[in-house]
Design an enzyme around this catalytic site. Structure first.
Site, PDB file in Angstrom:
ATOM      1  N   GLY A  18       0.781  -1.472  -0.161  1.00 17.47           N
ATOM      2  CA  GLY A  18      -0.103  -0.023   0.183  1.00 17.47           C
ATOM      3  C   GLY A  18       0.867   1.276   0.099  1.00 17.47           C
ATOM      4  O   GLY A  18       1.715   1.460  -0.675  1.00 17.47           O
ATOM      5  N   TYR A 153     -11.155   4.992  14.760  1.00 13.50           N
ATOM      6  CA  TYR A 153      -9.820   5.383  13.906  1.00 13.50           C
ATOM      7  C   TYR A 153      -9.917   6.935  13.689  1.00 13.50           C
ATOM      8  O   TYR A 153      -8.759   7.338  13.755  1.00 13.50           O
ATOM      9  CB  TYR A 153     -10.419   4.783  12.166  1.00 13.50           C
ATOM     10  CG  TYR A 153      -9.470   5.147  11.318  1.00 13.50           C
ATOM     11  CD1 TYR A 153      -8.373   4.589  11.010  1.00 13.50           C
ATOM     12  CD2 TYR A 153      -9.507   6.176  10.383  1.00 13.50           C
ATOM     13  CE1 TYR A 153      -7.380   4.698   9.943  1.00 13.50           C
ATOM     14  CE2 TYR A 153      -8.652   6.550   9.218  1.00 13.50           C
ATOM     15  CZ  TYR A 153      -7.557   5.752   9.179  1.00 13.50           C
ATOM     16  OH  TYR A 153      -6.739   6.140   8.307  1.00 13.50           O
TER      17      TYR A 153
HETATM   18  N1  LIG Z   1      -5.932   3.943   2.250  1.00 11.31           N
HETATM   19  C1  LIG Z   1      -6.417   4.851   2.572  1.00 11.31           C
HETATM   20  O1  LIG Z   1      -7.808   5.292   2.102  1.00 11.31           O
HETATM   21  C2  LIG Z   1      -6.097   5.714   3.831  1.00 11.31           C
HETATM   22  C3  LIG Z   1      -6.479   6.901   3.857  1.00 11.31           C
HETATM   23  C4  LIG Z   1      -6.087   7.745   4.921  1.00 11.31           C
HETATM   24  C5  LIG Z   1      -4.896   7.369   5.760  1.00 11.31           C
HETATM   25  N2  LIG Z   1      -4.412   5.980   5.427  1.00 11.31           N
HETATM   26  C6  LIG Z   1      -3.273   5.740   6.430  1.00 11.31           C
HETATM   27  O2  LIG Z   1      -2.197   5.432   5.709  1.00 11.31           O
HETATM   28  C7  LIG Z   1      -1.462   4.468   6.148  1.00 11.31           C
HETATM   29  C8  LIG Z   1      -1.206   3.527   5.405  1.00 11.31           C
HETATM   30  O3  LIG Z   1      -2.307   2.984   4.822  1.00 11.31           O
HETATM   31  P1  LIG Z   1      -2.820   1.884   3.709  1.00 11.31           P
HETATM   32  O4  LIG Z   1      -3.761   2.149   3.168  1.00 11.31           O
HETATM   33  O5  LIG Z   1      -1.494   1.671   2.926  1.00 11.31           O
HETATM   34  O6  LIG Z   1      -3.011   0.506   4.536  1.00 11.31           O
HETATM   35  P2  LIG Z   1      -2.629  -1.008   4.440  1.00 11.31           P
HETATM   36  O7  LIG Z   1      -3.518  -1.767   5.397  1.00 11.31           O
HETATM   37  O8  LIG Z   1      -2.584  -1.457   2.829  1.00 11.31           O
HETATM   38  O9  LIG Z   1      -1.110  -1.285   4.811  1.00 11.31           O
HETATM   39  C9  LIG Z   1      -0.920  -1.024   6.220  1.00 11.31           C
HETATM   40  C10 LIG Z   1       0.700  -1.752   6.547  1.00 11.31           C
HETATM   41  O10 LIG Z   1       0.799  -1.352   7.891  1.00 11.31           O
HETATM   42  C11 LIG Z   1       1.202  -2.588   8.548  1.00 11.31           C
HETATM   43  N3  LIG Z   1       0.852  -2.562   9.970  1.00 11.31           N
HETATM   44  C12 LIG Z   1      -0.337  -2.893  10.624  1.00 11.31           C
HETATM   45  N4  LIG Z   1      -0.056  -3.091  11.698  1.00 11.31           N
HETATM   46  C13 LIG Z   1       1.086  -2.841  12.178  1.00 11.31           C
HETATM   47  C14 LIG Z   1       2.071  -3.066  13.242  1.00 11.31           C
HETATM   48  N5  LIG Z   1       1.751  -3.384  14.488  1.00 11.31           N
HETATM   49  N6  LIG Z   1       3.385  -2.552  13.225  1.00 11.31           N
HETATM   50  C15 LIG Z   1       3.997  -2.415  11.811  1.00 11.31           C
HETATM   51  N7  LIG Z   1       3.155  -2.464  10.644  1.00 11.31           N
HETATM   52  C16 LIG Z   1       1.764  -2.881  11.229  1.00 11.31           C
HETATM   53  C17 LIG Z   1       0.423  -3.625   7.740  1.00 11.31           C
HETATM   54  O11 LIG Z   1       1.253  -4.775   7.912  1.00 11.31           O
HETATM   55  C18 LIG Z   1       0.689  -3.063   6.260  1.00 11.31           C
HETATM   56  O12 LIG Z   1       1.684  -3.276   5.619  1.00 11.31           O
HETATM   57  C19 LIG Z   1      -2.100   4.063   7.430  1.00 11.31           C
HETATM   58  O13 LIG Z   1      -1.856   4.786   8.504  1.00 11.31           O
HETATM   59  C20 LIG Z   1      -3.601   4.405   7.294  1.00 11.31           C
HETATM   60  O14 LIG Z   1      -4.481   4.796   8.475  1.00 11.31           O
HETATM   61  C21 LIG Z   1      -4.904   5.365   4.479  1.00 11.31           C
END
Ligand SMILES: NC(=O)c1ccc[n+]([C@@H]2O[C@H](COP(=O)([O-])OP(=O)(O)OC[C@H]3O[C@@H](n4cnc5c(N)ncnc54)[C@H](O)[C@@H]3O)[C@@H](O)[C@H]2O)c1
Length: 260
Positions: A18, A153
């Site tokens: 991601g 969240y």
């Molecule tokens: N995708 C969206 O729409 C979106 C929007 C706003 C913010 N975000 C934020 O962006 C960031 C990345 O999101 P994403 O969409 O790539 O999510 P994703 O679920 O695709 O990836 C998240 C990653 O974090 C890792 N992770 C989870 N728990 C963990 C832990 N305890 N220690 C270490 N790593 C851990 C997972 O293994 C994964 O590789 C997050 O903080 C999310 O809240 C995402």
């Protein structure tokens, strides 16, 4: 290849997929030495990172071990990207204390532990860098405004927003040479958003993932979700000397979602 991050050593959490994986790739393209971390070794980051470490952001010991390894192998740290995060889609009445605490452990404790553990290394390395050392914390548009079925969240991401601002003022006041900024993505096409759409289907809010996606896209003035690489661009800028007068700021990357 541009080299805005030449000479910088930057650690990224949640880098297995991601947004985190896109960040690793972009920082590498900009010349940084990247340390990619995730709960397990983030193997997909192999081509773009100088080291891949297992780092569970909820664990103090895991952070300490990562800090020791970075100190031994690289001797310095110029930047930290606290990207790891999890979502939780549920009404307040359906939110167990266990689920609430899990979201806070990753999204809030993880960011606090990361900043606290890596601060000495970041301070040591800051003097030789234009604009000093950097921390980028991944918040969300959910860290700026409320939304239904999302209380754990959004409140956790609100905490990230204010931890960023408080740390920024503290480190500047104490003369640490470490800038701290947050990034606030709108909906980005990753596994996380698919999981959220599936929950909407489970909760009977929409009939299918496709319907959820269509309704979601309609809320964005630009008419679409963002991509991980569009978030990585913002992180690269905030991790570079080009953002040297920015600290405690919220960089919103959301296709106009929060503009109205
Ligand atoms: N995708 C969206 O729409 C979106 C929007 C706003 C913010 N975000 C934020 O962006 C960031 C990345 O999101 P994403 O969409 O790539 O999510 P994703 O679920 O695709 O990836 C998240 C990653 O974090 C890792 N992770 C989870 N728990 C963990 C832990 N305890 N220690 C270490 N790593 C851990 C997972 O293994 C994964 O590789 C997050 O903080 C999310 O809240 C995402």
């Amino acid at each position: 290849m541009s080299a805005a991050l030449n000479g910088r050593v930057i650690c990224v959490t949640g880098a297995a997929r991601g947004i985190g994986l896109a960040i690793v790739r972009k920082l590498h393209e900009e010349g940084a030495t990247v340390i990619a971390t995730d709960v397990g070794i983030p193997a997909d980051a192999a081509d773009y990172s100088a080291a891949m470490l297992a780092l569970d952001v909820t664990s103090e010991e895991s952070w300490r071990a990562a800090e020791r390894e970075i100190r031994e192998r690289f001797g310095t740290l110029s930047g930290l990207v606290n990207n790891a995060g999890i979502s939780q889609t549920a009404a307040l009445e359906e939110t167990s204390l266990e689920a609430w605490r899990r979201v806070y452990a990753v999204n809030v404790d993880g960011v606090m532990l990361g900043m606290r553990t890596m601060l000495p290394l970041l301070r040591e390395g800051s003097a030789v860098l234009k604009g000093g050392a950097t921390i980028v914390n991944m918040s969300s548009v959910g860290g700026l405004r409320g939304s239904a079925l999302n209380i754990a969240y959004t409140s956790s991401k609100g905490a990230v927003t204010l931890m960023t601002r408080s740390a920024a003022i503290e480190f500047a006041t104490l003369g640490y040479g470490v800038r701290v900024n947050s990034v606030h993505p709108g909906g980005i096409g990753t596994d996380m958003i698919d999981t959220i759409y599936d929950r909407y289907v489970e909760l009977g809010r929409v009939a299918s993932r496709e319907e959820a996606a269509k309704a979601s896209q309609a809320r964005y003035p630009l008419g679409r979700l963002g991509t991980p690489s569009e978030i990585a661009e913002a992180v690269a800028f905030l991790s570079s000397g080009a953002s040297s007068f920015m600290t405690g700021s919220q960089m919103v990357v959301d296709g106009g979602y929060t503009a109205s």
